[in-house]
Motif scaffolding. Structure first.
Motif, mmCIF file in Angstrom:
data_model
loop_
_atom_site.group_PDB
_atom_site.id
_atom_site.type_symbol
_atom_site.label_atom_id
_atom_site.label_comp_id
_atom_site.label_asym_id
_atom_site.label_seq_id
_atom_site.Cartn_x
_atom_site.Cartn_y
_atom_site.Cartn_z
ATOM 1 N N GLN A 18 0.825 -1.216 0.000
ATOM 2 C CA GLN A 18 0.000 0.000 0.000
ATOM 3 C C GLN A 18 0.857 1.264 0.000
ATOM 4 O O GLN A 18 0.647 2.185 0.790
ATOM 5 C CB GLN A 18 -0.934 0.010 1.208
ATOM 6 C CG GLN A 18 -1.887 -1.166 1.239
ATOM 7 C CD GLN A 18 -2.760 -1.179 2.468
ATOM 8 O OE1 GLN A 18 -2.659 -0.303 3.332
ATOM 9 N NE2 GLN A 18 -3.625 -2.158 2.569
ATOM 10 N N GLU A 35 7.951 3.538 6.420
ATOM 11 C CA GLU A 35 6.788 3.642 7.302
ATOM 12 C C GLU A 35 5.782 2.517 7.058
ATOM 13 O O GLU A 35 4.959 2.211 7.910
ATOM 14 C CB GLU A 35 6.098 4.997 7.104
ATOM 15 C CG GLU A 35 5.582 5.203 5.688
ATOM 16 C CD GLU A 35 4.859 6.524 5.512
ATOM 17 O OE1 GLU A 35 4.194 6.677 4.493
ATOM 18 O OE2 GLU A 35 4.983 7.395 6.404
ATOM 19 N N TYR A 36 5.842 1.916 5.876
ATOM 20 C CA TYR A 36 4.853 0.889 5.561
ATOM 21 C C TYR A 36 5.327 -0.529 5.858
ATOM 22 O O TYR A 36 4.653 -1.486 5.523
ATOM 23 C CB TYR A 36 4.398 1.010 4.098
ATOM 24 C CG TYR A 36 5.503 1.203 3.094
ATOM 25 C CD1 TYR A 36 5.780 2.470 2.602
ATOM 26 C CD2 TYR A 36 6.267 0.140 2.652
ATOM 27 C CE1 TYR A 36 6.794 2.671 1.681
ATOM 28 C CE2 TYR A 36 7.271 0.321 1.733
ATOM 29 C CZ TYR A 36 7.542 1.590 1.249
ATOM 30 O OH TYR A 36 8.548 1.783 0.338
ATOM 31 N N TRP A 37 6.483 -0.681 6.463
ATOM 32 C CA TRP A 37 6.996 -2.015 6.783
ATOM 33 C C TRP A 37 6.705 -2.332 8.242
ATOM 34 O O TRP A 37 7.455 -1.987 9.142
ATOM 35 C CB TRP A 37 8.493 -2.101 6.496
ATOM 36 C CG TRP A 37 9.057 -3.500 6.557
ATOM 37 C CD1 TRP A 37 10.049 -3.940 7.380
ATOM 38 C CD2 TRP A 37 8.680 -4.636 5.771
ATOM 39 N NE1 TRP A 37 10.308 -5.270 7.142
ATOM 40 C CE2 TRP A 37 9.475 -5.719 6.162
ATOM 41 C CE3 TRP A 37 7.716 -4.833 4.771
ATOM 42 C CZ2 TRP A 37 9.352 -6.988 5.592
ATOM 43 C CZ3 TRP A 37 7.606 -6.096 4.200
ATOM 44 C CH2 TRP A 37 8.414 -7.146 4.610
ATOM 45 N N ASP A 38 5.548 -2.953 8.487
ATOM 46 C CA ASP A 38 5.164 -3.300 9.852
ATOM 47 C C ASP A 38 4.657 -4.746 9.866
ATOM 48 O O ASP A 38 4.685 -5.441 8.849
ATOM 49 C CB ASP A 38 4.103 -2.332 10.386
ATOM 50 C CG ASP A 38 2.861 -2.260 9.499
ATOM 51 O OD1 ASP A 38 2.623 -3.209 8.726
ATOM 52 O OD2 ASP A 38 2.146 -1.257 9.571
ATOM 53 N N LEU A 95 1.761 -6.057 10.019
ATOM 54 C CA LEU A 95 0.647 -6.370 9.118
ATOM 55 C C LEU A 95 1.108 -6.512 7.677
ATOM 56 O O LEU A 95 0.699 -7.424 6.962
ATOM 57 C CB LEU A 95 -0.414 -5.269 9.190
ATOM 58 C CG LEU A 95 -1.533 -5.456 10.201
ATOM 59 C CD1 LEU A 95 -2.549 -4.336 10.042
ATOM 60 C CD2 LEU A 95 -2.212 -6.799 10.036
ATOM 61 N N SER A 96 1.969 -5.577 7.255
ATOM 62 C CA SER A 96 2.432 -5.654 5.873
ATOM 63 C C SER A 96 3.326 -6.882 5.681
ATOM 64 O O SER A 96 3.346 -7.481 4.612
ATOM 65 C CB SER A 96 3.157 -4.368 5.467
ATOM 66 O OG SER A 96 4.252 -4.132 6.296
#
Lengths: 245, 76
Positions: free
Chosen positions: B15, B30-33, B35-36
């Motif tokens: 995303q 910021e999008y590497w967590d 959930l991802s």
């Protein structure tokens, strides 16, 4: 009170009547840009004409009960058209009062499509980082008191609204790291076009302070979408003025 | 699937509006967590039939680390 700005864009479903209409008009009046979704475009245009800032009121015709599984893509298409969204308010829903023995698979599917699967997939679309504005954005789902207090013939409706309430809490937890808040509201009897006159007369004795109004719910929705509620997420709020406790 | 298609689909899974390259850093994005990371595991299993371990995914630093897991399935 709280204010919004026109660059804060909100999606409102079920916007052609009742709570959805009230929320759309209130957010628009408070300065936000509204993308109002409903099946009846003529009614949406009437509501837009009566809004405080029609230049910030956009109408989208959509039947959310059809192809629910594609609604995440639909939300992304709206983002491409309007920009990133600050909030989503899911108000669309259908009542279903029918005895267990009379329930058919078609009725069950229809009720769950509009009351549960549609908001679930719209939430999926809204939760996409490319669709929402990140920290400060929020979703509000209109569930129902029926998720908590059950009456005869309410198995489908209560089940769908309880499922929505439960999923809202899970979604809140999942997307909290992205700064997106999620709450649901469980209104009791609200005077809307969905509620029949005979039913309201029968229920009247339960409400010493009268029935709730659309504006009662809309004001609370606006609060939950605002930064005043920035530390409130994963909650479900019964609105019944102590009538059904 | 080509490398370019892989990068486009991975960006969709993550995303992100960034144009991913094999050299793109994930661990500081910021999008590497968590959930991802689960989404990437699901993506690899669904698209390539590759069942990566959670450790493989969480230890990822760059896009190329994910690419390496499935590179034998990439056509170019």
């Amino acid at each position: 009170m709280f204010e919004f700005t026109k660059d804060q864009i909100f999606i409102i479903t079920g916007a052609s009547s009742g709570i959805g209409e009230g929320v759309s008009l209130l957010l628009n009046e408070l300065g936000a840009t509204v993308v109002a979704i409903a099946r009846r475009m003529d009614k949406l245009e009437e509501i837009k004409a009566s809004s405080a800032h029609p230049e910030n009121f956009f109408c989208e015709r959509k039947d959310l009960s059809v192809d629910c599984g594609t609604l995440d893509a639909y939300v992304r298409s709206l983002k491409a058209k309007y920009g990133k969204f600050r909030g989503l308010v899911y108000c669309a829903g259908i009542p279903a009062v029918i005895s267990l023995q009379a329930i058919t698979p078609e009725m069950a599917e229809e009720t769950f499509n509009i009351n549960y699967f549609a908001p679930l997939f719209m939430a999926k679309g809204f939760a996409d980082r490319r669709v929402n504005t990140g920290k400060g954005s929020a979703m509000v789902f209109i569930s129902s008191i029926a998720a908590e207090c059950c009456g005869k013939g309410m198995s489908l409706y209560s089940g769908s609204k309880a499922a929505l309430k439960a999923s809202a809490r899970v979604i809140a937890k999942e997307i909290a790291p992205n700064g997106v808040r999620v709450n649901s509201i469980l209104p009791a009897d609200i005077e809307t076009p969905m509620t029949a006159e005979e039913y309201m007369q029968r229920r009247k004795p339960l409400y010493p302070m009268g029935f709730g109004s659309v504006s009662d719910v809309a004001n609370f929705v606006a609060f939950l979408l605002s930064d005043k509620a920035k530390w409130i997420s994963g909650q479900s709020y019964i609105m019944d003025c102590a009538a059904l406790l | 699937m080509t490398t370019k298609e892989f990068l486009i689909e991975l960006a969709d899974v993550l995303q992100t509006e960034d144009n991913l390259e094999l050299s793109s850093n994930l661990s500081n994005s910021e999008y590497w967590d968590s959930l991802s990371q689960m989404s990437v595991m699901s993506f690899l299993a669904k698209k390539f039939g590759v069942h990566a371990s959670l450790e493989d995914i969480t230890m990822t630093d760059k896009v190329s680390d994910i690419f390496d897991i499935v590179k034998e399935h990439i056509e170019d």
